[in-house]
Enzyme design. Structure first.
Site, PDB file in Angstrom:
ATOM      1  N   GLN A  63       0.804  -1.222   0.000  1.00  0.00           N
ATOM      2  CA  GLN A  63       0.000   0.000   0.000  1.00  0.00           C
ATOM      3  C   GLN A  63       0.840   1.276   0.000  1.00  0.00           C
ATOM      4  O   GLN A  63       0.347   2.329  -0.411  1.00  0.00           O
ATOM      5  CB  GLN A  63      -0.945   0.002   1.199  1.00  0.00           C
ATOM      6  CG  GLN A  63      -2.029  -1.059   1.087  1.00  0.00           C
ATOM      7  CD  GLN A  63      -2.987  -1.041   2.262  1.00  0.00           C
ATOM      8  OE1 GLN A  63      -2.735  -1.691   3.266  1.00  0.00           O
ATOM      9  NE2 GLN A  63      -4.076  -0.299   2.142  1.00  0.00           N
ATOM     10  N   ARG A  75       3.740   0.062  13.016  1.00  0.00           N
ATOM     11  CA  ARG A  75       3.442  -1.268  12.487  1.00  0.00           C
ATOM     12  C   ARG A  75       3.519  -1.221  10.964  1.00  0.00           C
ATOM     13  O   ARG A  75       2.849  -0.414  10.315  1.00  0.00           O
ATOM     14  CB  ARG A  75       2.035  -1.715  12.920  1.00  0.00           C
ATOM     15  CG  ARG A  75       1.679  -3.084  12.355  1.00  0.00           C
ATOM     16  CD  ARG A  75       0.233  -3.486  12.600  1.00  0.00           C
ATOM     17  NE  ARG A  75      -0.040  -4.702  11.856  1.00  0.00           N
ATOM     18  CZ  ARG A  75      -1.151  -4.944  11.180  1.00  0.00           C
ATOM     19  NH1 ARG A  75      -2.121  -4.057  11.150  1.00  0.00           N
ATOM     20  NH2 ARG A  75      -1.291  -6.072  10.526  1.00  0.00           N
ATOM     21  N   HIS A 125       0.799  -9.296   4.702  1.00  0.00           N
ATOM     22  CA  HIS A 125      -0.336  -8.393   4.567  1.00  0.00           C
ATOM     23  C   HIS A 125      -0.814  -8.419   3.112  1.00  0.00           C
ATOM     24  O   HIS A 125      -0.806  -7.404   2.418  1.00  0.00           O
ATOM     25  CB  HIS A 125       0.044  -6.982   5.005  1.00  0.00           C
ATOM     26  CG  HIS A 125      -1.127  -6.101   5.328  1.00  0.00           C
ATOM     27  ND1 HIS A 125      -1.215  -5.364   6.493  1.00  0.00           N
ATOM     28  CD2 HIS A 125      -2.264  -5.834   4.649  1.00  0.00           C
ATOM     29  CE1 HIS A 125      -2.349  -4.683   6.509  1.00  0.00           C
ATOM     30  NE2 HIS A 125      -3.003  -4.949   5.387  1.00  0.00           N
ATOM     31  N   ASN A 179      -2.042 -10.915   8.549  1.00  0.00           N
ATOM     32  CA  ASN A 179      -3.003  -9.828   8.731  1.00  0.00           C
ATOM     33  C   ASN A 179      -4.333 -10.186   8.073  1.00  0.00           C
ATOM     34  O   ASN A 179      -4.403 -10.447   6.875  1.00  0.00           O
ATOM     35  CB  ASN A 179      -2.482  -8.527   8.096  1.00  0.00           C
ATOM     36  CG  ASN A 179      -3.470  -7.383   8.270  1.00  0.00           C
ATOM     37  OD1 ASN A 179      -3.571  -6.802   9.345  1.00  0.00           O
ATOM     38  ND2 ASN A 179      -4.230  -7.075   7.224  1.00  0.00           N
ATOM     39  N   GLU A 180      -5.382 -10.219   8.877  1.00  0.00           N
ATOM     40  CA  GLU A 180      -6.756 -10.407   8.395  1.00  0.00           C
ATOM     41  C   GLU A 180      -6.901 -11.596   7.454  1.00  0.00           C
ATOM     42  O   GLU A 180      -7.217 -11.446   6.269  1.00  0.00           O
ATOM     43  CB  GLU A 180      -7.275  -9.131   7.727  1.00  0.00           C
ATOM     44  CG  GLU A 180      -7.510  -7.990   8.692  1.00  0.00           C
ATOM     45  CD  GLU A 180      -8.243  -6.817   8.059  1.00  0.00           C
ATOM     46  OE1 GLU A 180      -8.806  -6.979   6.953  1.00  0.00           O
ATOM     47  OE2 GLU A 180      -8.247  -5.731   8.666  1.00  0.00           O
ATOM     48  N   ASN A 198      -8.203  -5.750  14.310  1.00  0.00           N
ATOM     49  CA  ASN A 198      -8.486  -4.710  13.324  1.00  0.00           C
ATOM     50  C   ASN A 198      -9.981  -4.430  13.365  1.00  0.00           C
ATOM     51  O   ASN A 198     -10.790  -5.245  12.912  1.00  0.00           O
ATOM     52  CB  ASN A 198      -8.068  -5.161  11.927  1.00  0.00           C
ATOM     53  CG  ASN A 198      -6.563  -5.328  11.787  1.00  0.00           C
ATOM     54  OD1 ASN A 198      -5.811  -5.066  12.715  1.00  0.00           O
ATOM     55  ND2 ASN A 198      -6.125  -5.763  10.619  1.00  0.00           N
ATOM     56  N   TYR A 233     -13.160  -1.627  12.735  1.00  0.00           N
ATOM     57  CA  TYR A 233     -13.575  -0.412  12.047  1.00  0.00           C
ATOM     58  C   TYR A 233     -15.040  -0.051  12.264  1.00  0.00           C
ATOM     59  O   TYR A 233     -15.394   1.120  12.294  1.00  0.00           O
ATOM     60  CB  TYR A 233     -13.339  -0.562  10.538  1.00  0.00           C
ATOM     61  CG  TYR A 233     -11.898  -0.561  10.133  1.00  0.00           C
ATOM     62  CD1 TYR A 233     -11.244   0.622   9.811  1.00  0.00           C
ATOM     63  CD2 TYR A 233     -11.166  -1.744  10.071  1.00  0.00           C
ATOM     64  CE1 TYR A 233      -9.910   0.638   9.433  1.00  0.00           C
ATOM     65  CE2 TYR A 233      -9.828  -1.744   9.701  1.00  0.00           C
ATOM     66  CZ  TYR A 233      -9.201  -0.554   9.381  1.00  0.00           C
ATOM     67  OH  TYR A 233      -7.885  -0.551   9.017  1.00  0.00           O
ATOM     68  N   GLU A 293      -5.377  -2.049  13.899  1.00  0.00           N
ATOM     69  CA  GLU A 293      -5.912  -1.136  12.880  1.00  0.00           C
ATOM     70  C   GLU A 293      -7.227  -0.552  13.373  1.00  0.00           C
ATOM     71  O   GLU A 293      -8.075  -1.263  13.919  1.00  0.00           O
ATOM     72  CB  GLU A 293      -6.175  -1.849  11.545  1.00  0.00           C
ATOM     73  CG  GLU A 293      -4.939  -2.265  10.787  1.00  0.00           C
ATOM     74  CD  GLU A 293      -5.286  -2.880   9.424  1.00  0.00           C
ATOM     75  OE1 GLU A 293      -6.387  -2.583   8.891  1.00  0.00           O
ATOM     76  OE2 GLU A 293      -4.474  -3.650   8.911  1.00  0.00           O
ATOM     77  N   TRP A 313      -5.075   3.467  11.771  1.00  0.00           N
ATOM     78  CA  TRP A 313      -4.936   3.174  10.344  1.00  0.00           C
ATOM     79  C   TRP A 313      -5.508   4.363   9.571  1.00  0.00           C
ATOM     80  O   TRP A 313      -6.661   4.685   9.701  1.00  0.00           O
ATOM     81  CB  TRP A 313      -5.699   1.900   9.954  1.00  0.00           C
ATOM     82  CG  TRP A 313      -5.459   1.568   8.517  1.00  0.00           C
ATOM     83  CD1 TRP A 313      -6.188   2.002   7.432  1.00  0.00           C
ATOM     84  CD2 TRP A 313      -4.388   0.782   7.990  1.00  0.00           C
ATOM     85  NE1 TRP A 313      -5.637   1.549   6.265  1.00  0.00           N
ATOM     86  CE2 TRP A 313      -4.534   0.792   6.581  1.00  0.00           C
ATOM     87  CE3 TRP A 313      -3.326   0.087   8.557  1.00  0.00           C
ATOM     88  CZ2 TRP A 313      -3.652   0.118   5.743  1.00  0.00           C
ATOM     89  CZ3 TRP A 313      -2.461  -0.585   7.721  1.00  0.00           C
ATOM     90  CH2 TRP A 313      -2.626  -0.569   6.339  1.00  0.00           C
ATOM     91  N   GLU A 352      -5.499   1.843  -1.519  1.00  0.00           N
ATOM     92  CA  GLU A 352      -6.526   1.149  -0.748  1.00  0.00           C
ATOM     93  C   GLU A 352      -7.105  -0.031  -1.545  1.00  0.00           C
ATOM     94  O   GLU A 352      -8.291  -0.096  -1.860  1.00  0.00           O
ATOM     95  CB  GLU A 352      -7.627   2.131  -0.331  1.00  0.00           C
ATOM     96  CG  GLU A 352      -8.686   1.575   0.598  1.00  0.00           C
ATOM     97  CD  GLU A 352      -8.122   0.818   1.794  1.00  0.00           C
ATOM     98  OE1 GLU A 352      -8.683  -0.234   2.125  1.00  0.00           O
ATOM     99  OE2 GLU A 352      -7.116   1.264   2.382  1.00  0.00           O
ATOM    100  N   TRP A 353      -6.214  -0.970  -1.905  1.00  0.00           N
ATOM    101  CA  TRP A 353      -6.593  -2.240  -2.498  1.00  0.00           C
ATOM    102  C   TRP A 353      -7.544  -2.102  -3.677  1.00  0.00           C
ATOM    103  O   TRP A 353      -7.194  -1.438  -4.640  1.00  0.00           O
ATOM    104  CB  TRP A 353      -7.132  -3.180  -1.408  1.00  0.00           C
ATOM    105  CG  TRP A 353      -6.183  -3.337  -0.256  1.00  0.00           C
ATOM    106  CD1 TRP A 353      -6.357  -2.897   1.033  1.00  0.00           C
ATOM    107  CD2 TRP A 353      -4.863  -3.920  -0.280  1.00  0.00           C
ATOM    108  NE1 TRP A 353      -5.254  -3.196   1.800  1.00  0.00           N
ATOM    109  CE2 TRP A 353      -4.328  -3.822   1.034  1.00  0.00           C
ATOM    110  CE3 TRP A 353      -4.105  -4.542  -1.266  1.00  0.00           C
ATOM    111  CZ2 TRP A 353      -3.065  -4.295   1.363  1.00  0.00           C
ATOM    112  CZ3 TRP A 353      -2.843  -5.030  -0.937  1.00  0.00           C
ATOM    113  CH2 TRP A 353      -2.338  -4.903   0.349  1.00  0.00           C
ATOM    114  N   PHE A 404      -7.245   6.963   3.940  1.00  0.00           N
ATOM    115  CA  PHE A 404      -7.354   6.630   5.362  1.00  0.00           C
ATOM    116  C   PHE A 404      -6.291   7.327   6.212  1.00  0.00           C
ATOM    117  O   PHE A 404      -6.305   7.215   7.431  1.00  0.00           O
ATOM    118  CB  PHE A 404      -7.194   5.113   5.569  1.00  0.00           C
ATOM    119  CG  PHE A 404      -8.448   4.316   5.383  1.00  0.00           C
ATOM    120  CD1 PHE A 404      -9.223   3.942   6.470  1.00  0.00           C
ATOM    121  CD2 PHE A 404      -8.861   3.923   4.115  1.00  0.00           C
ATOM    122  CE1 PHE A 404     -10.376   3.194   6.308  1.00  0.00           C
ATOM    123  CE2 PHE A 404     -10.011   3.168   3.941  1.00  0.00           C
ATOM    124  CZ  PHE A 404     -10.770   2.803   5.044  1.00  0.00           C
TER     125      PHE A 404
END
Length: 543
Positions: free
Chosen positions: A83, A140, A196, A241-242, A378, A380, A445, A491, A498-499, A507
């Site tokens: 990213q 991180r 990630h 991650n996730e 993480n 949100y 996050e 985050w 952003e993917w 963000f």
């Protein structure tokens, strides 16, 4: 209690005064009026006192401004390699599945590429200086697997020294080594994530990536290389991650790389198998970490970062909705967290999915149980959960849960369309504490993409300050109830790629001009610096 007793005494005194007045002054209307006024005055005073007592009781349920966060609480910010790094063709890096995914179609990644993004690969030194100026206690970031092992694989041979391990890209190792050294010289603790989402394309081509068990050993070998080169300085590691996002968005919805639809929705992807391999890869890497001496006598720790949205029952009194809320959390956070603490998948998943959900062997249960020193969360957003009136006519993961998600009309929305519900921050931490015997947790996050139409609105991001403030308060309230929260990472540090949304969603607490690459701290970055300096006290001082 003392205040309530005082109110009762005042009331009794008032009644006595009225009785005496009536006996002595039966015919004296003037006295009656005086005493009536006195009664009203005392009643008003009692009401004010009652409201004051209620006010202080309400406030006493919140954390003390002096006790909200302990002295050793870790305040940081987070990013990930694909990213922010750019430099996709520099320094010997190999291609990742995100390079391929974004290049395959302009419909992917908003038509953007990750070739440059923030160009952190060439601006890392000034970026660390900015972190220092913002007062970050920790940073991180993730390592790019394909920057360290361009093909994804390494071939260890007897007699290898640190300079000739087959498959290692030493330019990549040198980049991260310098970054880690610069962070430590700036008194910033590195929290390093091994994976990630940017899987080397070579492993996807070789055997289908996360859908094949071969990846378990390849990931463990990659982890071994990272522990070997950086473990003398990095004391906080995160394996995956996730994993939920990798499995669902990459192998069920096709919105993330490698872009596969799930086999239950007309494609070939198997998200439950992918999740299984992610967990076993995590556990195998932790075995390497612990058995090969990288714990450094207990001075170094390792964990996993999992997605964890909170679900409130739509109707609090409904048992069906309560079960739906719990089931929804279990299908997301519990899926990737139950095995590492409890040794198996949630019972709700096993019951609903049957043989569609892979099983752990007895050896694998022993391997995975207890395979974390901490949990990275993480978080949100939140939603309301209820039980559907009728079985879904479609298939796949979202149908498997058998949950209808909805929104509270009073919740605001982020630019991602996610609900702003800071009360869920407290809720999810209490859920974790109850289910997993109150483990150590880091919020790895938490952040927001704001509604922005121009540069001024982007820089003066009051929407982000409101969001972060509300969520940090929620996390603090959970700590006041005994949750072992050890740190918080906003985050994200920078606006970044952003993917699937490419460069269209921001963000960051630091603005990045994607043309000039100039960095500009937003109002939220300066606000966060004050929060760090006050150790969170300023968040609660506005109550």
């Amino acid at each position: 209690e003392e205040s309530s007793k005082h109110i009762m005494e005042l009331t009794e005194s008032t009644s006595l005064l009225r009785a005496n007045s009536h006996l002595r002054n039966r015919g004296k209307r003037r006295c009656t009026c005086i005493h009536a006024v006195l009664v009203i005055a005392i009643t008003i005073f009692a009401t004010i006192l009652t409201c004051t007592v209620f006010h202080f009781r309400s406030r006493s349920q919140l954390p003390s401004t002096n006790q909200a966060f302990p002295e050793d609480f870790v305040w940081g910010a987070a990013t990930s390699s694909y990213q922010i790094e750019g430099g996709t063709n520099d320094g010997g890096r190999g291609p990742s599945i995100w390079d391929t995914f974004c290049q395959e179609s302009e419909e992917n990644c908003n038509g953007d590429l990750g070739d440059v993004t923030d160009d952190h690969y060439h601006h890392w030194r000034e970026d660390v200086q900015l972190m220092k100026e913002l007062g970050l206690k920790a940073y991180r970031f993730s390592l790019s697997w394909s920057r360290i092992l361009p093909t994804g694989m390494v071939n260890f041979k007897t007699g290898d020294d640190d300079t000739n391990i087959d498959g290692v890209n030493y330019e990549g190792v040198d980049f991260y080594s310098k970054l880690i050294d610069e962070l430590l010289e700036s008194n910033i603790i590195p929290f390093v994530t091994l994976y990630h989402w940017d899987l080397p394309q070579g492993l996807q081509d070789e055997y289908g990536g996360w859908e094949d068990r071969a990846i378990i050993d390849d990931f463990a070998n990659y982890a071994r290389v990272c522990f070997h080169f950086f473990g003398d300085r990095v004391k906080h590691w995160i394996t995956i991650n996730e994993g939920w996002t990798v499995a669902i968005h990459g192998y069920e919805e096709a919105s993330n790389a490698p872009g596969l639809l799930g086999k239950d929705v007309g494609g070939t992807g198997d998200p439950y198998l992918v999740g299984h391999h992610l967990l076993l890869a995590h556990a195998t890497a932790v075995k390497v970490f612990r058995q090969e001496g990288y714990e450094n006598g207990g001075k170094s720790v390792i964990g996993i970062s999992n997605s964890g949205d909170f679900r409130f029952p739509l109707h609090v009194e409904s048992l069906d909705d309560q079960e739906a809320a719990s089931r929804a959390i279990e299908f997301q956070l519990g899926w990737m967290t139950d095995p590492v603490y409890l040794g198996d998948y949630p019972m709700s998943m096993k019951r609903i999915l049957g043989d569609r959900l892979p099983t752990f062997s007895s050896d694998e249960i022993n391997l995975i149980t207890g395979s974390v020193d901490f949990l990275g969360l993480n978080h949100y957003s939140s939603a309301l959960a209820s039980t559907p009136l009728n079985p879904p006519w479609w298939g796949g993961y979202w149908a498997d849960q058998f949950v209808t998600l909805s929104d509270d009309p009073y919740w605001k929305k982020t630019a991602m369309g996610w609900n702003v519900a800071p009360e869920g921050a407290k809720g999810i931490l209490l859920w974790i504490a109850k289910r997993y015997n109150n483990p150590n947790v880091y919020v790895t996050e938490n952040g927001i993409a704001c509604h922005e139409t121009n540069f001024e609105q982007t820089i003066h991001d009051s929407e982000r300050i409101d969001y972060l403030s509300g969520y940090i308060k929620g996390f603090g309230e959970a700590m006041a109830e005994g949750v072992n929260l050890k740190g918080y990472f906003a985050w994200s540090l920078f606006d970044n790629f952003e993917w699937q949304y490419g460069l269209s969603k921001r963000f960051g607490i630091v603005y990045v001009n994607y043309t000039t690459l100039e960095r500009t701290p937003k109002d939220s970055a300066l606000w966060y610096r004050r929060i760090i300096r006050s150790n969170g006290v300023e968040v609660f001082s506005s109550q």
